[in-house]
Design a protein around this motif. Structure first.
Motif, short mmCIF file in Angstrom:
data_model
loop_
_atom_site.label_atom_id
_atom_site.label_comp_id
_atom_site.label_asym_id
_atom_site.label_seq_id
_atom_site.Cartn_x
_atom_site.Cartn_y
_atom_site.Cartn_z
N ASP A 264 0.68 -1.26 -0.14
CA ASP A 264 -0.10 0.04 -0.08
C ASP A 264 0.93 1.28 0.24
OD1 ASP A 264 -2.64 1.59 0.38
OD2 ASP A 264 -1.53 2.10 2.36
N GLN A 265 1.95 1.25 1.00
CA GLN A 265 2.83 2.30 0.76
C GLN A 265 3.42 2.79 -0.48
OE1 GLN A 265 5.11 1.14 4.13
NE2 GLN A 265 4.20 2.51 5.68
N VAL A 266 3.98 1.58 -1.21
CA VAL A 266 4.51 1.74 -2.50
C VAL A 266 3.55 2.07 -3.37
CG1 VAL A 266 5.61 0.32 -4.45
CG2 VAL A 266 6.34 -0.35 -1.96
N GLN A 267 2.33 1.73 -3.42
CA GLN A 267 1.49 2.17 -4.39
C GLN A 267 1.25 3.68 -4.22
OE1 GLN A 267 -2.38 0.44 -3.88
NE2 GLN A 267 -2.99 0.89 -6.09
N ARG A 268 1.07 3.98 -2.97
CA ARG A 268 0.65 5.52 -2.67
C ARG A 268 1.93 6.45 -3.04
NH1 ARG A 268 -0.87 6.05 3.42
NH2 ARG A 268 -1.20 8.17 3.01
N ILE A 269 3.30 5.93 -2.79
CA ILE A 269 4.15 6.58 -3.43
C ILE A 269 4.36 6.80 -4.75
CG2 ILE A 269 6.94 6.66 -3.51
CD1 ILE A 269 6.80 5.48 -0.67
N GLU A 270 4.21 5.55 -5.35
CA GLU A 270 4.20 5.52 -6.90
C GLU A 270 3.06 6.32 -7.82
OE1 GLU A 270 5.21 1.46 -7.64
OE2 GLU A 270 7.15 1.84 -7.84
N LYS A 271 2.09 6.49 -7.06
CA LYS A 271 0.92 7.34 -7.50
C LYS A 271 1.63 8.59 -7.95
CE LYS A 271 -1.76 9.25 -4.41
NZ LYS A 271 -2.70 9.24 -3.42
N TYR A 272 2.60 9.13 -7.30
CA TYR A 272 3.43 10.54 -7.72
C TYR A 272 4.47 10.31 -8.60
CZ TYR A 272 0.27 12.19 -3.93
OH TYR A 272 -1.01 12.39 -3.08
N ASN A 273 5.23 9.27 -8.29
CA ASN A 273 6.62 9.20 -8.93
C ASN A 273 7.00 7.71 -8.87
OD1 ASN A 273 7.68 11.24 -6.31
ND2 ASN A 273 7.69 8.76 -6.36
N PRO A 274 7.66 7.09 -9.73
CA PRO A 274 8.40 5.84 -9.64
C PRO A 274 9.54 6.01 -8.24
CG PRO A 274 8.76 6.63 -11.92
CD PRO A 274 7.95 7.84 -11.11
N ILE A 275 9.95 4.66 -8.05
CA ILE A 275 10.91 4.71 -6.82
C ILE A 275 12.08 4.05 -7.54
CG2 ILE A 275 11.68 3.22 -4.79
CD1 ILE A 275 8.58 3.15 -4.12
N LEU A 276 13.20 4.71 -7.16
CA LEU A 276 14.72 4.29 -7.54
C LEU A 276 15.36 3.91 -6.23
CD1 LEU A 276 15.98 6.82 -9.98
CD2 LEU A 276 15.15 4.94 -10.69
#
Length: 303
Positions: A264-276
């Motif tokens: 869920d946290q990954v999804q909420r972050i990736e709503k705004y930008n990809p993760i590196l």
């Protein structure tokens, strides 16, 4: 402008456990591994490659063997760069970290960027009070707010002086780990991005301070993504939002931090930008710092 596509990173030469910083950095663990320095250098190179492959511009300056600066891989503590051409130099708690302010680093920046003014706050070291750059302060650059958890490395007097000089408003509070010990750097427990914030609110024990931080984040239209103490201990607060040369935003963190996040946290972050993310376990374990600490954002005008 909250994010930049230009980063300064210092390639370690003699990276090692630093006993001087371990006195108030509970994240550090000494290793008996004789290959610590070599492993840290390999981790650094891979991390830089991850950033460059995403189109982020990284100025790499190699550290010097002498004077020995075991924590040089964390430059964001002693220097910061701003859009008006100002450089700030900061007072450092550990005596051997003060040696990181090496002229060749400043020269490398001056070759590529316009430096209009240097404000040196390191004289506060004579008074034994400190403010360790964007480790001590997590900056909301667009709204001119400096979040800071007070600790032996983050003094309120120096914080207020910096805010006066830089035109920021301080939001100071106390933050502790799960054992109740002060958290040494604010960027361990929170990260500010353009439209969201990642924060361990449980680490702010005073309810009034916790409310003040929460309301400030809400007033500035940041979605609050909370992390737990356990996730904070895996450096999930030690993140930095950057962008590449085409304007694509990313949230950068270590692999350890990434793997501590829930779907869920990954999804909420990736709503705004990809993760590196990149594996920097040796640096995290021995240095007590993570991905954000390794990146000094350069907002100076390019030449």
């Amino acid at each position: 402008m909250q994010t930049t596509s230009n980063l300064l990173m210092i390639k370690p030469v003699r990276f090692d456990f630093n006993a001087e910083t371990a006195v108030n950095n509970s994240f550090q663990q000494a290793s008996a591994d004789e290959q610590v320095s070599a492993k840290a250098t390999a981790e650094f190179d891979r991390f830089v490659s991850v950033l460059r492959n995403a189109g982020v511009q990284v100025t790499v300056v190699e550290d010097t063997p002498e004077p020995h600066t075991p924590d040089s891989v964390f430059p964001n503590n002693w220097i910061s760069f701003h859009t008006d051409g100002t450089i700030f130099l900061y007072p450092m708690f550990a005596v051997n970290r003060r040696l990181e302010r090496k002229p060749h680093v400043l020269s490398a920046i001056a070759e590529k960027f316009q430096v209009a003014n240097t404000i040196d706050l390191s004289t506060y070291e004579q008074q034994h009070v400190f403010l360790e750059g964007t480790g001590s302060m997590v900056l909301d650059r667009e709204n001119k707010i400096a979040y800071a958890c007070l600790s032996p490395r983050t003094d309120l007097t120096v914080l207020n002086d910096w805010c006066n000089k830089a035109g920021f408003r301080p939001v100071a509070f106390t933050s502790v780990d799960s054992k109740g010990d002060p958290i040494y750097h604010t960027n361990v427990m929170m990260c500010i991005a353009d439209r969201f914030a990642v924060i361990c609110l449980d680490s702010i024990p005073d309810s009034k301070e916790r409310t003040a931080v929460t309301e400030t984040l809400q007033d500035t239209k940041k979605e609050i993504i909370e992390i737990s103490f356990d996730q904070m201990n895996h450096f999930a607060g030690n993140m930095l939002q950057v962008k590449n040369t085409t304007g694509q935003h990313y949230l950068v963190m270590s692999s350890q931090a990434y793997h501590s996040l829930t779907p869920d946290q990954v999804q909420r972050i990736e709503k705004y930008n990809p993760i590196l993310h990149s594996d920097i376990t040796t640096i995290e374990t021995n240095g007590g710092g993570s991905a954000r600490c390794m990146m000094a954002e350069v907002f100076l005008p390019e030449k």
